[in-house]
Design a protein around this motif. Structure first.
Motif, PDB file in Angstrom:
ATOM      1  N   PHE A  79       0.895  -5.382 -15.525  1.00 35.86           N
ATOM      2  CA  PHE A  79      -0.133  -6.439 -14.426  1.00 35.86           C
ATOM      3  C   PHE A  79      -1.302  -5.401 -13.374  1.00 35.86           C
ATOM      4  O   PHE A  79      -1.916  -6.169 -12.888  1.00 35.86           O
ATOM      5  CB  PHE A  79       0.726  -7.011 -13.153  1.00 35.86           C
ATOM      6  N   THR A 108      -5.344  -0.198  -3.828  1.00 38.53           N
ATOM      7  CA  THR A 108      -5.983   0.384  -2.767  1.00 38.53           C
ATOM      8  C   THR A 108      -6.907   0.967  -3.396  1.00 38.53           C
ATOM      9  O   THR A 108      -7.747   0.871  -2.371  1.00 38.53           O
ATOM     10  CB  THR A 108      -5.179   2.093  -1.697  1.00 38.53           C
ATOM     11  N   LEU A 109      -7.358   1.270  -4.221  1.00 34.37           N
ATOM     12  CA  LEU A 109      -8.581   1.429  -5.434  1.00 34.37           C
ATOM     13  C   LEU A 109      -9.290   0.583  -5.422  1.00 34.37           C
ATOM     14  O   LEU A 109     -10.811   0.677  -5.140  1.00 34.37           O
ATOM     15  CB  LEU A 109      -8.300   2.023  -6.703  1.00 34.37           C
ATOM     16  N   ASN A 110      -8.373  -0.376  -5.467  1.00 37.20           N
ATOM     17  CA  ASN A 110      -9.481  -1.904  -5.450  1.00 37.20           C
ATOM     18  C   ASN A 110      -9.941  -2.496  -4.248  1.00 37.20           C
ATOM     19  O   ASN A 110     -11.406  -2.351  -3.498  1.00 37.20           O
ATOM     20  CB  ASN A 110      -8.678  -3.396  -5.663  1.00 37.20           C
ATOM     21  N   LEU A 130      -7.197   8.533  -2.210  1.00 41.11           N
ATOM     22  CA  LEU A 130      -7.292   7.686  -1.326  1.00 41.11           C
ATOM     23  C   LEU A 130      -5.828   7.736  -0.470  1.00 41.11           C
ATOM     24  O   LEU A 130      -6.082   7.413   0.837  1.00 41.11           O
ATOM     25  CB  LEU A 130      -6.817   6.353  -2.211  1.00 41.11           C
ATOM     26  N   PHE A 131      -4.948   8.402  -0.431  1.00 43.39           N
ATOM     27  CA  PHE A 131      -3.934   8.644   0.443  1.00 43.39           C
ATOM     28  C   PHE A 131      -4.371   9.887   1.720  1.00 43.39           C
ATOM     29  O   PHE A 131      -3.427  10.286   2.139  1.00 43.39           O
ATOM     30  CB  PHE A 131      -2.529   9.127  -0.648  1.00 43.39           C
ATOM     31  N   ALA A 179       0.417  -1.141  -0.111  1.00 34.50           N
ATOM     32  CA  ALA A 179      -0.135  -0.507  -0.168  1.00 34.50           C
ATOM     33  C   ALA A 179       0.710   1.280  -0.403  1.00 34.50           C
ATOM     34  O   ALA A 179       0.308   2.773   0.141  1.00 34.50           O
ATOM     35  CB  ALA A 179      -0.912   0.332   1.257  1.00 34.50           C
ATOM     36  N   GLU A 238      -3.777  -5.234  -6.288  1.00 37.37           N
ATOM     37  CA  GLU A 238      -4.184  -4.025  -8.071  1.00 37.37           C
ATOM     38  C   GLU A 238      -4.192  -5.027  -9.164  1.00 37.37           C
ATOM     39  O   GLU A 238      -4.667  -4.076 -10.145  1.00 37.37           O
ATOM     40  CB  GLU A 238      -2.708  -3.510  -7.562  1.00 37.37           C
ATOM     41  N   THR A 239      -3.520  -6.460  -8.776  1.00 33.75           N
ATOM     42  CA  THR A 239      -3.872  -7.304  -9.955  1.00 33.75           C
ATOM     43  C   THR A 239      -5.643  -7.708 -10.357  1.00 33.75           C
ATOM     44  O   THR A 239      -5.748  -8.380 -11.416  1.00 33.75           O
ATOM     45  CB  THR A 239      -2.680  -8.832 -10.350  1.00 33.75           C
ATOM     46  N   ARG A 244       4.630   3.249  -7.630  1.00 29.56           N
ATOM     47  CA  ARG A 244       3.004   4.153  -7.330  1.00 29.56           C
ATOM     48  C   ARG A 244       2.431   3.561  -7.609  1.00 29.56           C
ATOM     49  O   ARG A 244       1.101   3.579  -6.658  1.00 29.56           O
ATOM     50  CB  ARG A 244       3.473   5.795  -7.644  1.00 29.56           C
ATOM     51  N   ARG A 245       1.653   2.992  -8.598  1.00 30.82           N
ATOM     52  CA  ARG A 245       0.904   2.899  -9.950  1.00 30.82           C
ATOM     53  C   ARG A 245      -0.056   1.145  -8.635  1.00 30.82           C
ATOM     54  O   ARG A 245      -1.203   1.624  -8.607  1.00 30.82           O
ATOM     55  CB  ARG A 245       0.511   2.749 -11.039  1.00 30.82           C
ATOM     56  N   VAL A 246       1.051   0.935  -8.663  1.00 27.67           N
ATOM     57  CA  VAL A 246       0.859  -0.634  -7.598  1.00 27.67           C
ATOM     58  C   VAL A 246      -0.152  -0.130  -6.472  1.00 27.67           C
ATOM     59  O   VAL A 246      -1.554  -1.179  -6.004  1.00 27.67           O
ATOM     60  CB  VAL A 246       1.871  -1.667  -7.785  1.00 27.67           C
ATOM     61  N   ALA A 247       0.580   0.794  -5.619  1.00 30.26           N
ATOM     62  CA  ALA A 247      -0.198   0.727  -4.438  1.00 30.26           C
ATOM     63  C   ALA A 247      -1.617   2.103  -4.770  1.00 30.26           C
ATOM     64  O   ALA A 247      -2.309   1.563  -3.931  1.00 30.26           O
ATOM     65  CB  ALA A 247       0.926   2.208  -3.001  1.00 30.26           C
ATOM     66  N   GLU A 248      -1.693   2.125  -5.779  1.00 33.02           N
ATOM     67  CA  GLU A 248      -2.801   3.332  -5.563  1.00 33.02           C
ATOM     68  C   GLU A 248      -3.887   1.985  -6.670  1.00 33.02           C
ATOM     69  O   GLU A 248      -5.016   2.208  -5.800  1.00 33.02           O
ATOM     70  CB  GLU A 248      -2.192   4.215  -6.977  1.00 33.02           C
ATOM     71  N   TYR A 249      -3.400   1.154  -7.497  1.00 37.91           N
ATOM     72  CA  TYR A 249      -4.691   0.710  -7.170  1.00 37.91           C
ATOM     73  C   TYR A 249      -5.090  -0.252  -6.951  1.00 37.91           C
ATOM     74  O   TYR A 249      -6.087  -1.099  -6.516  1.00 37.91           O
ATOM     75  CB  TYR A 249      -4.254  -0.277  -9.506  1.00 37.91           C
TER      76      TYR A 249
END
Lengths: 483, 453
Positions: free
Chosen positions: B2, A357-359, B25-26, A246, A430-431, A350-355
């Protein structure tokens, strides 16, 4: 239909062979009779038998390649196939750990660069990749705290504070490092209770182990203040990186004031869980603690010149707590994580953490209409539901979890964290696509309805799987763990 | 790549949760520290990362093209093709820990078979689902012994024949923990590494005696008498094994060991530059409840089918927390599966065959090397597939010479064991041909003439 697969021992037939070695090209040597074993009770199968047996077994497993795994705090994200291929490159997979250093420069370079990547993500100036797993990372990190306190002459500091929402490995690692554990309460917003914390900070305080975001999936709103209080009392702050997914590119733990933390490469960096391992850990820490890191650590031994590339090698930190395992770490796992990081780059991380969290927030928003949500605020990568319905009193978290299998989903983590009694802890990662999340929501809502209308469906679940609920008591009572 | 979300997905999901953008979100993260710059390179595509990794790996010398005489705890063996094919099934390697047995019988049964194979191989009654590697398995044996005597016995006696990394790992885990002391009597020669020497040191404060078999220097010694001496003092005996050697050798179970640990890497697991490997851990049945780590047991499901579950979980950290026997959480499940497939393929005859090949080739190599002027084999006792050679020059010089000719020499013992002089530890597995051994001998002879000193 009986789904039972025979064991390799039941499939064995005397005289059958599955593999042949070449005949010897040297003279035979005698081994004294007294040193020889009498019998070698191994099974005898053909290659066909073996391949079919393990293929059939594999089909009895649920797996990520099969579907979503919303397991809270486990970060079951997709495992990229290129990372598997990378680890199998001959000049990675077929390297002996003790080959001359000149013949493994590519391997040490990967370790060195992975240390730098983790330092950059965490904000810390030092890193060790030797821990075999997250729990070993914790153990190493807590031992480092113990060693630094000893050097400061503060051996009276024996108390390790552990929030009541923490993973079980936290107290276990603390005890193995010679600390006494003391629980800290969680307040009604899901933060560390500041009053309780302050009352437990005294001259016996060694430190605190913080998972942030915590296992409720919540970022501690008072994190800076918590760390200030502990530091002011002379304690050190350990960061459990289990939930680091996250925070990639969102915040650096070092800047928040943490002193030492571990990463789980198999969670955050997409290396496969392998049915329970191998994973890999890593420890990052401050300038003040880096001399205590477990080793060896990859480093540049001779700087590059115009003609020659740098010489990579190893050094042991001056006051190292020692080795945590043999050789240099779980190199095969580190290669996968390195491959993943190189593909993502700064923006991708950063996209990993964003998505992620979005999910999680998307699921939470949809499910809180049907399931009690004990801590209702924007979550990070995961959240916790409490399966307590006044109009379905006989239904427990376990029943919902088991029923999910009938809808082709792996259940969420249940009965953890301990502070939520009927916890379902959900981490989509995120996946997972919106479509998959929508299917999951639909299944969860159907189950919530079934709980009222036909609770037996939940009590009997799963019924659509090859196996039903297990007799766990029998397994422990009639203990049969080998044949 | 991914992350499957389209822009439309993202916008509709944000709308559903009432956020205007991802940044919102943050908001809980203190603004001062929010969204730091990551000084990392831009992401690569799959073709680009493939090229990069190929380039990096080209600076390594793969054993595919090289004869390797280094062992010292990790061994180059042939890996049957079926293994990688099977463990590459997503159903195995992308599965989680089998906490949900209804949908995890593949992993659970494979681990049960692994446990059974390890028990049979070592001559013991019980096994766990594995530890991280040989070193941590040794450390966990120490932890078991500590708990066995409720912390009242404070000494762990370790043979000087134990792998140096294993000793260091054991010390990291237990030295000074609640007053525990790790005692490893120094040896000035291989001859001094003997069970008799250890027997003298066992006392009523000894919790565990830890020996290696074959030991770090390749020596094979019978520990049956040692086991009696250990038990007379009420302590536990742990034997650290090489699983390939047990294709031929008398088992620790026959000798009276209480715990058997070992590095499982030789059982079909790639060298992979030191990990991930496999920590073997087997015991007598009475000790199983003291063992740390996961254990799989047989049971039945509610449809009457035979099945397997993780059992005796009350020992573990996620239940017992600070009272757990160890902090260990994961095991090396996929590598345990690898070992199970390896042993299933090889079977009784195959394991004997590979062990005998290693034994014969090592003995041929030792005989040939001992004929070279200036070289001497220091092993007086029987050895398995590894032995110590006293060299006329520093081993590092010899190894450099061998590397220049595309060969990996023995493990240089001179830094860690200066009392052995210019000594190297040579391992010979079935991957080495007679021709490789003859080439090695030729090069050692050359080195003799062109040596640097």
């Amino acid at each position: 239909m009986d789904a039972t697969e025979k064991t390799i021992f039941e499939l064995s037939a005397t005289g059958r062979k599955g593999f042949r070695f070449p005949s010897s090209d040297v003279p035979s040597s005698d081994l004294p009779e007294s040193l020889q074993r009498k019998d070698l009770p191994l099974p005898e199968l053909s290659e066909v038998d073996v391949v079919r047996h393990y293929t059939r077994l594999s089909r009895l497993n649920y797996s990520l390649d099969n579907g979503m795994y919303p397991l809270g705090s486990c970060t079951m994200k997709y495992n990229p196939k290129i990372c598997e291929k990378a680890a199998r490159i001959s000049a990675f997979a077929n390297l002996h750990p003790l080959q001359p250093i000149e013949s493994v420069q590519g391997a040490v370079l990967i370790l060195y660069e992975m240390q730098i990547i983790l330092q950059e993500i965490s904000g810390f100036p030092a890193c060790s990749l030797t821990p075999a797993a997250g729990a070993q990372g914790e153990f190493g990190g807590v031992k480092m705290i113990a060693a630094s306190l000893r050097d400061r002459g503060e051996t009276q500091r024996k108390i390790m504070l552990i929030p009541d929402s923490a993973h079980g490995t936290n107290p276990a690692s603390s005890v193995m490092s010679g600390f006494e554990c003391l629980a800290v309460r969680t307040d009604e917003r899901g933060n560390i209770d500041l009053n309780d914390l302050t009352s437990k900070c005294n001259e016996r305080l060694a430190g605190i182990m913080i998972t942030n975001p915590n296992t409720l999936g919540l970022f501690d709103e008072n994190i800076v203040e918590v760390i200030r209080i502990v530091h002011q009392a002379g304690g050190l702050v350990y960061g459990d990186g289990a939930n680091m997914n996250a925070l990639l590119g969102i915040v650096k733990p070092a800047e928040l004031g943490f002193d030492v933390m571990h990463f789980n490469l198999h969670k955050t960096f997409a290396t496969p869980h392998g049915g329970g391992g191998p994973g890999a850990g890593a420890i990052c820490c401050t300038e003040q603690l880096k001399a205590y890191l477990p080793g060896p650590i990859a480093d540049i031994l001779e700087e590059a010149t115009e003609e020659v590339p740098p010489l990579y090698g190893y050094r042991m930190p001056e006051k190292s707590i020692g080795m945590l395992r043999s050789f240099w770490g779980h190199f095969g796992i580190i290669v996968r994580a390195y491959c993943y990081c190189m593909m993502l780059g700064a923006e991708g991380l950063r996209r990993v953490a964003e998505y992620a969290t979005l999910n999680a927030n998307y699921l939470m928003e949809a499910l809180k209409q049907d399931y009690p949500l004990p801590y209702d605020r924007t979550c990070m990568h995961e959240f916790v539901l409490d399966v307590k319905w006044p109009d379905a009193p006989g239904i427990r978290a376990l029943d919902v979890a088991k029923r999910l299998m009938d809808y082709k989903f792996h259940p969420p983590t249940n009965y953890f964290p301990l502070i939520v009694h009927e916890a379902l802890m959900i981490e989509p990662t995120e996946t997972e696509s919106k479509e998959t999340l929508d299917d999951f929501i639909k299944a969860m809502k159907t189950i919530a309805r079934e709980a009222r209308e036909n609770p037996e469906l939940l009590h009997q679940a799963p019924t659509e799987t090859p196996f039903g609920r297990m007799d766990e008591v029998k397994a422990a009572r009639d203990l049969k763990i080998a044949e | 790549m991914f992350i499957p979300h389209t822009d439309a997905d993202r916008e509709s999901m944000l709308a559903a949760i009432g956020k205007k953008d991802l940044n919102e979100l943050f908001d809980v993260v203190p603004e001062k520290y929010r969204f730091p710059k990551l000084n990392l390179q831009p992401g690569l595509t799959e073709p680009e990362v493939t090229f990069l990794l190929d380039e990096i790996s080209s600076a390594n010398l793969s054993l595919d093209h090289t004869a390797c005489f280094t062992g010292a705890g990790a061994y180059h063996h042939y890996i049957p093709a079926a293994i990688d094919n099977l463990i590459s099934r997503g159903d195995f390697y992308t599965a989680y820990t089998p906490y949900q047995p209804e949908i995890s019988q593949g992993t659970l049964q494979a681990v049960y078979e692994y446990q059974s194979l390890m028990a049979r191989l070592t001559g013991m009654e019980a096994a766990n689902a594995s530890h991280y590697d040989g070193a941590t398995a040794c450390a966990e044996a120490g932890v078991l012994a500590y708990h066995q005597y409720h912390g009242k016995r404070k000494k762990i006696l370790v043979s000087a024949g134990l792998h140096p990394h294993y000793l260091l790992t054991l010390k990291t885990y237990l030295q000074d923990f609640d007053g525990m002391q790790i005692e490893c009597p120094k040896a000035t020669s291989l001859d001094e590494i003997s069970p008799e020497k250890l027997e003298e040191k066992i006392d009523m404060d000894t919790a565990l005696v830890l020996v290696q078999y074959p030991d770090f220097f390749g020596q094979i010694q019978d520990f049956s008498e040692l086991a009696k001496a250990v038990h007379e003092k009420g302590a536990l005996l742990c034997v650290c094994i090489n699983p390939i050697a047990l294709g031929l050798l008398k088992t620790p179970g026959e000798m009276g060991a209480d715990i058997v640990v070992g590095e499982g890497q030789p059982l079909g697991i790639p060298l992979s530059y030191g990990g991930p490997y496999l920590g073997i851990f087997t015991t007598r049945k009475e000790l199983i409840r003291k063992v740390s780590g996961r254990i799989v047991g047989e049971t039945v499901d509610n449809r009457g089918q035979r099945a397997y579950v993780l059992t005796l979980t009350a020992r573990e950290q996620h239940i017992r927390r600070e009272k757990a026997t160890s902090n260990i959480c994961s095991n090396q499940s996929l590598n345990a599966l690898t070992a199970a497939i390896y042993l299933s393929l090889l079977g009784r005859d195959g394991l004997r065959a590979v062990a005998k090949l290693c034994y014969d080739k090592a003995h041929y190599a030792a005989k040939e090397i001992s004929k070279i002027h200036g070289y001497r084999i220091l092993n007086q006792r029987p050895f398995f597939h590894e032995f110590v050679v006293s060299c006329p020059q520093p081993p590092s010089d010899i190894n450099q010479h061998l590397l220049d000719h595309g060969m990996i020499g023995g493990y240089d013992l001179s830094e860690e064991y200066p009392m052995l002089g210019n000594a190297m530890l040579i391992a010979v597995t079935e991957m080495i041909n007679k021709e490789d051994i003859d080439d090695l001998c030729e090069m050692l002879k050359e080195g003799e003439h062109h040596g640097r000193h």
